[in-house]
Write a protein that holds these residues in place. Structure first.
Motif, PDB file in Angstrom:
ATOM      1  N   LEU A  33       0.871  -1.168   0.000  1.00  0.00           N
ATOM      2  CA  LEU A  33       0.000   0.000   0.000  1.00  0.00           C
ATOM      3  C   LEU A  33       0.912   1.223   0.000  1.00  0.00           C
ATOM      4  CD1 LEU A  33      -2.970   0.900   0.092  1.00  0.00           C
ATOM      5  CD2 LEU A  33      -2.783   0.919   2.574  1.00  0.00           C
ATOM      6  N   ILE A  34       1.043   1.862  -1.170  1.00  0.00           N
ATOM      7  CA  ILE A  34       1.900   3.034  -1.321  1.00  0.00           C
ATOM      8  C   ILE A  34       1.096   4.254  -0.872  1.00  0.00           C
ATOM      9  CG2 ILE A  34       3.302   4.404  -2.905  1.00  0.00           C
ATOM     10  CD1 ILE A  34       4.246   1.536  -2.960  1.00  0.00           C
ATOM     11  N   VAL A  35       1.540   4.895   0.200  1.00  0.00           N
ATOM     12  CA  VAL A  35       0.829   6.042   0.778  1.00  0.00           C
ATOM     13  C   VAL A  35       1.557   7.321   0.369  1.00  0.00           C
ATOM     14  CG1 VAL A  35       0.021   7.124   2.911  1.00  0.00           C
ATOM     15  CG2 VAL A  35       0.054   4.635   2.706  1.00  0.00           C
ATOM     16  N   ILE A  64       2.759  -1.063   4.462  1.00  0.00           N
ATOM     17  CA  ILE A  64       2.633   0.353   4.128  1.00  0.00           C
ATOM     18  C   ILE A  64       4.002   0.850   3.684  1.00  0.00           C
ATOM     19  CG2 ILE A  64       2.189   2.669   5.047  1.00  0.00           C
ATOM     20  CD1 ILE A  64      -0.339   1.184   5.241  1.00  0.00           C
ATOM     21  N   GLU A  65       4.035   1.539   2.555  1.00  0.00           N
ATOM     22  CA  GLU A  65       5.250   2.209   2.087  1.00  0.00           C
ATOM     23  C   GLU A  65       4.907   3.675   1.895  1.00  0.00           C
ATOM     24  OE1 GLU A  65       7.307   0.462  -1.221  1.00  0.00           O
ATOM     25  OE2 GLU A  65       6.806  -1.561  -0.551  1.00  0.00           O
ATOM     26  N   ASN A  66       5.422   4.528   2.768  1.00  0.00           N
ATOM     27  CA  ASN A  66       5.174   5.959   2.660  1.00  0.00           C
ATOM     28  C   ASN A  66       6.115   6.560   1.619  1.00  0.00           C
ATOM     29  OD1 ASN A  66       4.634   5.165   5.709  1.00  0.00           O
ATOM     30  ND2 ASN A  66       3.254   6.811   5.130  1.00  0.00           N
ATOM     31  N   TRP A  90      -2.211   2.266  -4.599  1.00  0.00           N
ATOM     32  CA  TRP A  90      -1.802   3.640  -4.320  1.00  0.00           C
ATOM     33  C   TRP A  90      -2.865   4.272  -3.436  1.00  0.00           C
ATOM     34  CZ3 TRP A  90      -2.457   8.023  -8.372  1.00  0.00           C
ATOM     35  CH2 TRP A  90      -1.917   9.219  -7.898  1.00  0.00           C
ATOM     36  N   PHE A  91      -2.482   4.725  -2.262  1.00  0.00           N
ATOM     37  CA  PHE A  91      -3.385   5.372  -1.315  1.00  0.00           C
ATOM     38  C   PHE A  91      -3.080   6.861  -1.382  1.00  0.00           C
ATOM     39  CE2 PHE A  91      -5.308   6.507   2.693  1.00  0.00           C
ATOM     40  CZ  PHE A  91      -6.297   5.570   2.887  1.00  0.00           C
ATOM     41  N   SER A  92      -3.986   7.633  -1.960  1.00  0.00           N
ATOM     42  CA  SER A  92      -3.707   9.039  -2.215  1.00  0.00           C
ATOM     43  C   SER A  92      -4.878   9.920  -1.811  1.00  0.00           C
ATOM     44  CB  SER A  92      -3.383   9.223  -3.699  1.00  0.00           C
ATOM     45  OG  SER A  92      -2.892  10.522  -3.929  1.00  0.00           O
ATOM     46  N   SER A  93      -4.796  11.153  -2.246  1.00  0.00           N
ATOM     47  CA  SER A  93      -5.849  12.121  -1.956  1.00  0.00           C
ATOM     48  C   SER A  93      -6.320  12.752  -3.257  1.00  0.00           C
ATOM     49  CB  SER A  93      -5.311  13.211  -1.028  1.00  0.00           C
ATOM     50  OG  SER A  93      -4.392  14.018  -1.743  1.00  0.00           O
ATOM     51  N   VAL A  94      -7.283  13.615  -3.118  1.00  0.00           N
ATOM     52  CA  VAL A  94      -7.821  14.313  -4.282  1.00  0.00           C
ATOM     53  C   VAL A  94      -6.744  15.156  -4.962  1.00  0.00           C
ATOM     54  CG1 VAL A  94      -8.672  16.342  -3.027  1.00  0.00           C
ATOM     55  CG2 VAL A  94      -9.808  15.608  -5.129  1.00  0.00           C
ATOM     56  N   GLY A  95      -5.729  15.588  -4.206  1.00  0.00           N
ATOM     57  CA  GLY A  95      -4.675  16.420  -4.785  1.00  0.00           C
ATOM     58  C   GLY A  95      -3.986  15.765  -5.962  1.00  0.00           C
TER      59      GLY A  95
END
Length: 147
Positions: A33-35, A64-66, A90-95
């Motif tokens: 899980l790429i954060v 988790i891989e930041n 890929w764990f991301s945001s709206v950005g």
């Protein structure tokens, strides 16, 4: 004879897995899980809670891989380099997902071509705050005052 066939299949599967990194990872029961944010922040906390539940649901280890930086572009690049075998998320945001394509004309990824959305995990509310002594009490007043 039946046991001998199973043994041969197991040996062939092991050799095949060793030859193909994607197959080896899939067989090792590890999901990455790429954060797109640093450890310890709110997005990382949500990602870790999600990862715990995902591991239980899948019966697999989720690591988790930041990869913070460049408004999610580093994490996007890391995800794109991964073998497309379903073991890297890929764990991301709206950005990085919706805003970057409008801000940067030359991104190294295209959200429609390079990624497939899986699920929205959280919905958060953003706030614009000013000092209590600031005369602006609404967003339009604040924008007018800054002009």
């Amino acid at each position: 004879m039946h046991v001998q066939c199973q043994t041969r299949r197991a040996i062939l599967a092991a050799l095949f897995s060793a030859a193909l990194p994607g197959a080896a990872m899939a067989q090792s029961n590890v999901v990455r899980l790429i954060v797109a944010f640093p450890p310890g922040g709110p997005v990382d906390l949500v990602a870790r809670m999600f990862a715990d539940q995902l591991a239980k649901d899948l019966g697999q280890t989720v690591i988790i891989e930041n990869k913070p930086g460049a408004n999610g572009m580093l994490a996007a690049s890391e995800t794109m380099r991964a073998t497309p075998d379903g073991t890297t998320l890929w764990f991301s945001s709206v950005g990085a997902v919706a805003i970057n394509p409008t801000l940067y004309p030359k991104l190294n990824y295209d959200m429609v071509r390079d990624f497939a959305p899986v699920s929205q995990i959280a919905n958060n509310v953003e706030m614009l705050c000013v000092s209590a002594s600031d005369p602006a009490t609404t967003a339009p007043e604040f924008v007018a005052a800054t002009k």
